[in-house]
Design an enzyme around this catalytic site. Structure first.
Site, PDB file in Angstrom:
ATOM      1  N   LYS A  80       0.842  -1.195   0.000  1.00 53.77           N
ATOM      2  CA  LYS A  80       0.000   0.000   0.000  1.00 53.77           C
ATOM      3  C   LYS A  80       0.879   1.248   0.000  1.00 53.77           C
ATOM      4  CE  LYS A  80      -3.653   1.970   2.981  1.00 53.77           C
ATOM      5  NZ  LYS A  80      -4.428   1.689   4.213  1.00 53.77           N
ATOM      6  N   SER A 155      -9.101   1.628   3.358  1.00 55.48           N
ATOM      7  CA  SER A 155      -8.165   2.364   2.545  1.00 55.48           C
ATOM      8  C   SER A 155      -7.145   1.488   1.809  1.00 55.48           C
ATOM      9  CB  SER A 155      -7.411   3.371   3.422  1.00 55.48           C
ATOM     10  OG  SER A 155      -6.698   2.721   4.457  1.00 55.48           O
ATOM     11  N   SER A 179      -9.759  -0.778   7.119  1.00 56.42           N
ATOM     12  CA  SER A 179      -8.985  -0.640   5.892  1.00 56.42           C
ATOM     13  C   SER A 179      -8.260  -1.871   5.388  1.00 56.42           C
ATOM     14  CB  SER A 179      -7.964   0.490   6.063  1.00 56.42           C
ATOM     15  OG  SER A 179      -8.613   1.699   6.344  1.00 56.42           O
TER      16      SER A 179
END
Length: 468
Positions: A80, A155, A179
């Site tokens: 990420k 996220s 997330s």
């Protein structure tokens, strides 16, 4: 090999490379080809790491020379874009950080490399990792590989979409309220949010509220989660919340002395939940009933007394806004709409903040009491399955809910720091993955990994992948 290497999990890829049935170059090249073939539709990968093929060649040479190798030697992984990667763009989903290249790796990235894994790419996220959908002004919107008109979550939505679509076998994400687990459920993969602090957040951003942020692995199989977790966990001497030795585990597994005790719930203060999600949790509870497992419907009074979403919102605004205001000062025209919305939220009074903190303490006490009676908790991951892009409100049981209600089932485990795992166990009437969530007591990751392995073997949706 003639078999599509992008459909093997990381554990098997490592074995193929170690036994010389496939080379690291072949594996990395296969995933690069997959990125080239499908990423334009999904927009999960935002930066391909320079040097991945060179690293793969070096890995093959080391193996040929008889060197000792790590458990993920030559296997590609993705990260990420909120985690620092040395020499590779880390832009945090914002024009404010466009072109940013860190000098050092985040602890979790460094540990994957130490295990022999090769950084392949960085994946998309909402601006600053603060929202339930992965969209921003810099790198755009990520689409769900099961339905491009739907969100892959946030996220860690870019990470979940990349893994689901075969662009990566294994990745690292982070979790503030939903997330890791929400995106995994939306795209039909698996993710583990360990006990708070088990995996250091050093080199990940943002850190506020520090007590709620968790780092964790994402994959397509439970055994990959377990492997990655074993490599990532443990103090690094820099994150003050990461203090428990990696070897320590408070979990339980199969035992002739007593069954593993699992409670399941689909209400108990969580608010309305989609009927198909409820049915999937009930199906998972029924599947677990058997030798060595006792499964009961339960309620948790602490969840009914204090609304976790309300507690989170009051705490989060107080602790998140100052850092966001500092970062965005003078760059207001570069902010995405969700960041603007959060900055516009009314400030939490000191009194309400203290009351929220006290509510969180009661929630921790309530879970401590629950885990005296049960080893694990089975419940929904999200209140709805993957939704349309740009969700602001949705209706359940005739009630209009704000978008963030999707996380009412995940937030309790961020507030309390309990470990929780997301895995697919069902399919909606329109073909979307539906997940279930397993939680356990603090530092009992082995418990939920054990139960998840059982559920995986019983799953009616094993080995299903999106078609692109």
């Amino acid at each position: 090999m003639t078999t599509d290497l992008t459909r093997f999990d990381a554990t098997e890829l490592a074995e193929l490379i170690r036994t010389r049935r496939a080379s690291s170059v072949e594996v990395v090249q296969a995933h690069l080809h997959r990125i080239k073939a499908v990423n334009s539709k999904i927009n999960a990968v935002v930066t391909v790491a320079d040097g991945a093929l060179d690293a793969a060649r070096a890995a093959d040479e080391e193996l040929a020379a008889g060197a000792e190798v790590g458990p993920l030697h030559g296997v590609p992984f993705t990260v990420k874009d909120s985690f620092d990667t040395a020499g590779v763009l880390t832009q945090r989903g914002s024009p404010i950080f466009a072109g940013r290249i860190p000098d050092t790796d985040a602890t979790s990235v460094a540990r994957m490399k130490h295990a022999g894994a090769i950084l392949l790419a960085k994946t998309n996220l909402p601006e600053f990792a603060y929202w339930i959908e992965s969209d921003n002004l810099l790198t755009g919107r990520t689409n769900n590989p099961w339905d491009l008109e739907r969100s892959a979550g946030g996220s860690s939505g870019g990470e979940s979409a990349a893994i689901a679509a075969g662009m990566s076998p294994l990745g690292i994400g982070s979790d503030l309220s939903i997330s890791l687990r929400g995106p995994a459920a939306d795209t039909g993969i698996v993710a583990l949010k360990p006990t708070h602090g088990r995996i250091p957040m050093t080199g990940a951003w943002p850190r506020e509220p520090r007590r709620d942020w968790h780092a964790g692995p994402m994959a397509r199989t439970i055994r990959d989660l377990a492997l990655a977790y074993s490599l990532l966990a443990g103090p690094d001497g820099a994150d003050g919340f990461s203090t428990v030795p990696r070897e320590f585990d408070a979990g339980v597994g199969a035992s002739p002395d007593r069954p593993v005790r699992v409670g399941w719930l689909v209400d108990s203060g969580l608010g309305p939940i989609d009927a198909e999600v409820v049915a999937t949790v009930q199906q998972a509870a029924d599947a677990l009933q058997g030798p060595g497992i006792r499964v009961d419907a339960v309620s948790i009074p602490a969840l009914e007394r204090d609304n976790p979403l309300e507690l989170f919102t009051r705490q989060h605004v107080m602790e998140m806004k100052p850092v966001m205001q500092e970062v965005t000062a003078g760059h207001e025209d570069q902010m995405f709409m969700y960041s603007r919305t959060m900055l516009a939220a009314p400030d939490t009074s000191v009194k309400d903040y203290v009351l929220a903190e006290q509510g969180i303490e009661r929630l921790r006490d309530g879970f401590a009491e629950y885990f005296q009676q049960y080893d694990a908790l089975l419940l929904p991951v999200t209140t709805i399955f993957a939704h349309a892009h740009g969700l602001t409100q949705f209706t359940l049981d005739g009630r209009t809910m704000e978008a963030f209600h999707v996380s009412s089932t995940t937030v309790p485990f961020n507030l309390t720091g309990l470990p929780a795992l997301s895995m697919r166990f069902g399919t909606s009437s329109d073909g979307m993955p539906i997940g279930v969530q397993l939680a356990a007591s603090w530092h009992a990751e082995s418990t939920i990994l054990y139960i998840a392995t059982l559920l995986e073997s019983l799953s009616p949706v094993r080995d299903q992948h999106p078609t692109l």
